[in-house]
Motif scaffolding. Structure first.
Motif, mmCIF file in Angstrom:
data_model
loop_
_atom_site.group_PDB
_atom_site.id
_atom_site.type_symbol
_atom_site.label_atom_id
_atom_site.label_comp_id
_atom_site.label_asym_id
_atom_site.label_seq_id
_atom_site.Cartn_x
_atom_site.Cartn_y
_atom_site.Cartn_z
ATOM 1 N N LEU A 252 33.711 -39.168 -67.287
ATOM 2 C CA LEU A 252 34.210 -37.568 -67.263
ATOM 3 C C LEU A 252 33.204 -36.573 -67.437
ATOM 4 C CD1 LEU A 252 36.517 -35.910 -66.090
ATOM 5 C CD2 LEU A 252 37.188 -36.089 -68.442
ATOM 6 N N ILE A 253 32.440 -36.738 -68.745
ATOM 7 C CA ILE A 253 31.537 -35.870 -69.227
ATOM 8 C C ILE A 253 30.488 -35.895 -68.249
ATOM 9 C CG2 ILE A 253 29.773 -35.529 -70.857
ATOM 10 C CD1 ILE A 253 31.854 -36.512 -73.029
ATOM 11 N N ALA A 254 30.057 -37.081 -67.628
ATOM 12 C CA ALA A 254 28.901 -37.445 -66.474
ATOM 13 C C ALA A 254 29.195 -36.385 -65.435
ATOM 14 C CB ALA A 254 28.335 -38.631 -66.456
ATOM 15 N N LEU A 255 30.285 -36.610 -65.024
ATOM 16 C CA LEU A 255 30.776 -35.876 -63.879
ATOM 17 C C LEU A 255 30.773 -34.220 -64.185
ATOM 18 C CD1 LEU A 255 31.998 -35.884 -60.900
ATOM 19 C CD2 LEU A 255 34.224 -36.049 -62.082
ATOM 20 N N LEU A 257 28.945 -32.711 -66.086
ATOM 21 C CA LEU A 257 27.496 -32.330 -66.351
ATOM 22 C C LEU A 257 26.734 -32.058 -64.882
ATOM 23 C CD1 LEU A 257 26.413 -33.909 -69.590
ATOM 24 C CD2 LEU A 257 26.846 -31.316 -69.223
ATOM 25 N N CYS A 258 27.129 -33.203 -64.174
ATOM 26 C CA CYS A 258 26.707 -33.083 -62.892
ATOM 27 C C CYS A 258 26.989 -31.891 -62.094
ATOM 28 C CB CYS A 258 26.979 -34.647 -62.054
ATOM 29 S SG CYS A 258 26.409 -35.924 -62.478
ATOM 30 N N ALA A 259 28.269 -31.732 -61.992
ATOM 31 C CA ALA A 259 28.673 -30.235 -61.348
ATOM 32 C C ALA A 259 28.216 -28.946 -61.997
ATOM 33 C CB ALA A 259 29.982 -30.124 -61.341
ATOM 34 N N ARG A 260 27.801 -28.980 -63.120
ATOM 35 C CA ARG A 260 27.248 -27.970 -63.670
ATOM 36 C C ARG A 260 25.618 -27.819 -63.677
ATOM 37 N NH1 ARG A 260 23.669 -27.784 -67.660
ATOM 38 N NH2 ARG A 260 23.385 -26.093 -69.188
ATOM 39 N N ILE A 267 18.944 -29.750 -65.361
ATOM 40 C CA ILE A 267 19.301 -30.902 -65.878
ATOM 41 C C ILE A 267 19.753 -31.214 -67.156
ATOM 42 C CG2 ILE A 267 18.322 -33.412 -66.101
ATOM 43 C CD1 ILE A 267 16.742 -33.018 -63.708
ATOM 44 N N SER A 268 20.839 -31.656 -67.548
ATOM 45 C CA SER A 268 21.202 -32.006 -69.092
ATOM 46 C C SER A 268 20.362 -33.222 -69.574
ATOM 47 C CB SER A 268 22.743 -32.182 -68.970
ATOM 48 O OG SER A 268 23.240 -30.901 -68.552
ATOM 49 N N MET A 362 25.007 -44.028 -62.174
ATOM 50 C CA MET A 362 25.104 -43.994 -60.871
ATOM 51 C C MET A 362 24.928 -42.174 -60.432
ATOM 52 S SD MET A 362 27.595 -44.753 -57.479
ATOM 53 C CE MET A 362 28.980 -43.694 -58.132
ATOM 54 N N MET A 363 26.144 -41.533 -61.112
ATOM 55 C CA MET A 363 26.086 -40.192 -60.952
ATOM 56 C C MET A 363 24.862 -39.378 -61.583
ATOM 57 S SD MET A 363 30.024 -39.018 -61.442
ATOM 58 C CE MET A 363 30.170 -39.434 -63.172
ATOM 59 N N ARG A 364 24.494 -39.618 -62.854
ATOM 60 C CA ARG A 364 23.437 -39.071 -63.488
ATOM 61 C C ARG A 364 22.121 -39.524 -63.007
ATOM 62 N NH1 ARG A 364 24.380 -34.685 -65.077
ATOM 63 N NH2 ARG A 364 22.386 -34.878 -66.010
ATOM 64 N N SER A 365 22.145 -40.676 -62.301
ATOM 65 C CA SER A 365 20.723 -40.958 -61.256
ATOM 66 C C SER A 365 20.606 -40.244 -60.367
ATOM 67 C CB SER A 365 20.606 -42.598 -61.223
ATOM 68 O OG SER A 365 20.825 -43.360 -62.281
ATOM 69 N N TYR A 366 21.859 -40.246 -59.543
ATOM 70 C CA TYR A 366 21.651 -39.639 -58.279
ATOM 71 C C TYR A 366 21.258 -37.928 -58.523
ATOM 72 C CZ TYR A 366 22.645 -37.736 -53.825
ATOM 73 O OH TYR A 366 22.603 -37.069 -52.468
ATOM 74 N N ILE A 367 22.075 -37.293 -59.642
ATOM 75 C CA ILE A 367 21.595 -35.853 -59.825
ATOM 76 C C ILE A 367 20.231 -35.671 -60.265
ATOM 77 C CG2 ILE A 367 22.318 -35.564 -62.340
ATOM 78 C CD1 ILE A 367 23.388 -33.172 -59.541
ATOM 79 N N GLN A 368 19.663 -36.575 -60.936
ATOM 80 C CA GLN A 368 18.337 -36.612 -61.463
ATOM 81 C C GLN A 368 17.404 -36.589 -60.392
ATOM 82 O OE1 GLN A 368 16.306 -36.578 -64.384
ATOM 83 N NE2 GLN A 368 18.117 -36.775 -65.912
ATOM 84 N N TYR A 369 17.828 -37.511 -59.285
ATOM 85 C CA TYR A 369 16.906 -37.578 -58.336
ATOM 86 C C TYR A 369 16.981 -36.473 -57.298
ATOM 87 C CZ TYR A 369 16.104 -38.732 -53.247
ATOM 88 O OH TYR A 369 15.330 -38.565 -51.890
ATOM 89 N N VAL A 370 18.163 -35.833 -56.946
ATOM 90 C CA VAL A 370 18.212 -34.658 -56.196
ATOM 91 C C VAL A 370 17.531 -33.464 -56.791
ATOM 92 C CG1 VAL A 370 20.110 -33.256 -55.367
ATOM 93 C CG2 VAL A 370 20.580 -35.384 -55.061
#
Length: 389
Positions: A252-255, A257-260, A267-268, A362-370
């Motif tokens: 949930l925290i990862a989600l 932070l991804c939105a933020r 990047i957090s 998965m979420m944090r990897s994708y936001i890192q990539y984008v």
């Protein structure tokens, strides 16, 4: 007298029994119960238990050998009443199966136990599933009485793997179950034969319940009499929150932070250092267990698909931010998605509590990539360097 003060000969009144003790949820290694052999002779005046579950902390390099998988256990022989009282004190049930043996068979089993209890013979190389306190008890009778003993496994109607069998006993210890599921690989997912089920004391007890013995030109049940020595009292087991809930919070925290991060185009890094750094360190430990120890069950561990040791390198790469890092995170996000899609089809059963962790990776990897693809990232939040424009 023989060995450590134990009488060498049995009288006609002697009995040999299988003792099965219930689980104790204070520690993982007590959760599976215990097995031992009781030899009682009222004429000779002794009552001993032969216990294959003894280990000596004073052995040279005990902790190092334990970590490396060189676990040596001992056969201990001591007063049965002392043994019984210690298990009752811990509220662990005690079942006794008195064996239907002839005088000759009892003597042969007892002679073997006395020989095995000698200092030069009592040590053995322990294996969680194939050579432990329960299998040793079974093997005493299989070895000494040979073809006289028949174990009938037809009563087993399930086709559980070794991992599934251990899961049954770790319902009250989800963190212990998680640790075993992470640390041990595909060898645990082997479907166990009915004979192999007996690595668990309760199944050893059932195995002897369904066994037969050749006595005086006739086949009879292996068990002459069964006693409930002590029945444990119900206890409420309390402990840490279930790992699924804890890891659910991480996801949930990862989600959030991804939105933020997507909204702020930032990047957090602090969270990713913790998440990927921890997963990377764990992956290194799993590789060491596989290749640098003798823990055979730690081989071929598919947890390395999410706990990639390379994550640890990627965390340090945050400082320099090399161009390859965004591609690394793209591949990582695709791999985590593939794990989630194929979760039920993997040859290794992964612990379901890990699903939120895989989602977080998965979420944090994708936001890192984008964001890295867009050129929006901090050069090194840890070092306090300015953000690239």
């Amino acid at each position: 007298m023989y060995g450590n003060g134990i009488s060498q000969k049995l009288s006609e009144e002697a009995t040999i029994s299988i003792i099965t003790c219930g689980p104790f949820h204070e520690a993982v290694y007590f959760a599976f119960g215990h097995s031992a052999i009781r030899v009682m002779d009222p004429v000779a005046g002794f009552d001993y238990v032969f216990n294959y579950g003894v280990f000596d902390f004073n052995q040279p390099n005990f902790y190092l050998n334990f970590a490396r998988g060189y676990n040596y256990y001992l056969l201990g022989a001591y007063d049965y009443q002392q043994f019984k009282n210690s298990y009752i004190e811990d509220n662990r049930f005690i079942h006794e199966q008195i064996l239907n043996l002839t005088a000759s068979q009892k003597e042969r089993v007892y002679d073997f136990l006395l020989w095995n209890a000698l200092p030069e013979n009592r040590s053995y190389r322990y294996d969680y599933f194939y050579d432990n306190c329960a299998t040793r008890v079974r093997d005493v009778f299989a070895k000494v009485l040979d073809k006289d003993v028949k174990f009938d496994g037809s009563y087993i109607t399930t086709d559980y793997s070794i991992r599934q069998l251990t899961d049954i006993y770790l319902i009250e210890q989800p963190w212990g179950d998680l640790g075993i599921d992470i640390g041990l690989g595909m060898p645990m997912d082997k479907i166990a034969t009915p004979y192999e089920y007996m690595f668990l004391p309760a199944y050893l007890e059932s195995g002897f319940d369904h066994a037969t013995i050749w006595n005086d030109s006739t086949t009879t049940p292996m068990i002459k009499e069964k006693k409930i020595v002590y029945e444990s009292k119900p206890e409420k087991v309390s402990g840490l929150p279930h790992p699924l809930y804890v890891f659910g919070v991480v996801a949930l925290i990862a989600l959030v932070l991804c939105a933020r991060d997507f909204r702020n185009q930032d990047i957090s890094a602090w969270f990713d250092v913790l998440l990927f750094g921890t997963a990377g360190l764990l992956g290194i430990v799993l590789l060491m267990l596989w290749f640098l120890t003798d823990h055979k069950a730690a081989a071929n561990n598919m947890n390395l698909l999410w706990a990639l040791p390379t994550h640890f390198i990627a965390v340090f790469a945050f400082i320099k931010n090399p161009p390859w890092l965004k591609h690394y995170f793209l591949l990582t996000s695709i791999l985590q998605l593939a794990i989630l899609v194929g979760w039920s089809f993997l040859p290794q059963q992964l612990n379901t509590a890990l699903i939120p962790i895989v989602i977080a990776l998965m979420m944090r990897s994708y936001i890192q990539y984008v964001l890295r693809k867009r050129g929006v990232y901090k050069r090194a939040s840890i070092a306090g360097l300015p953000k690239d424009e």
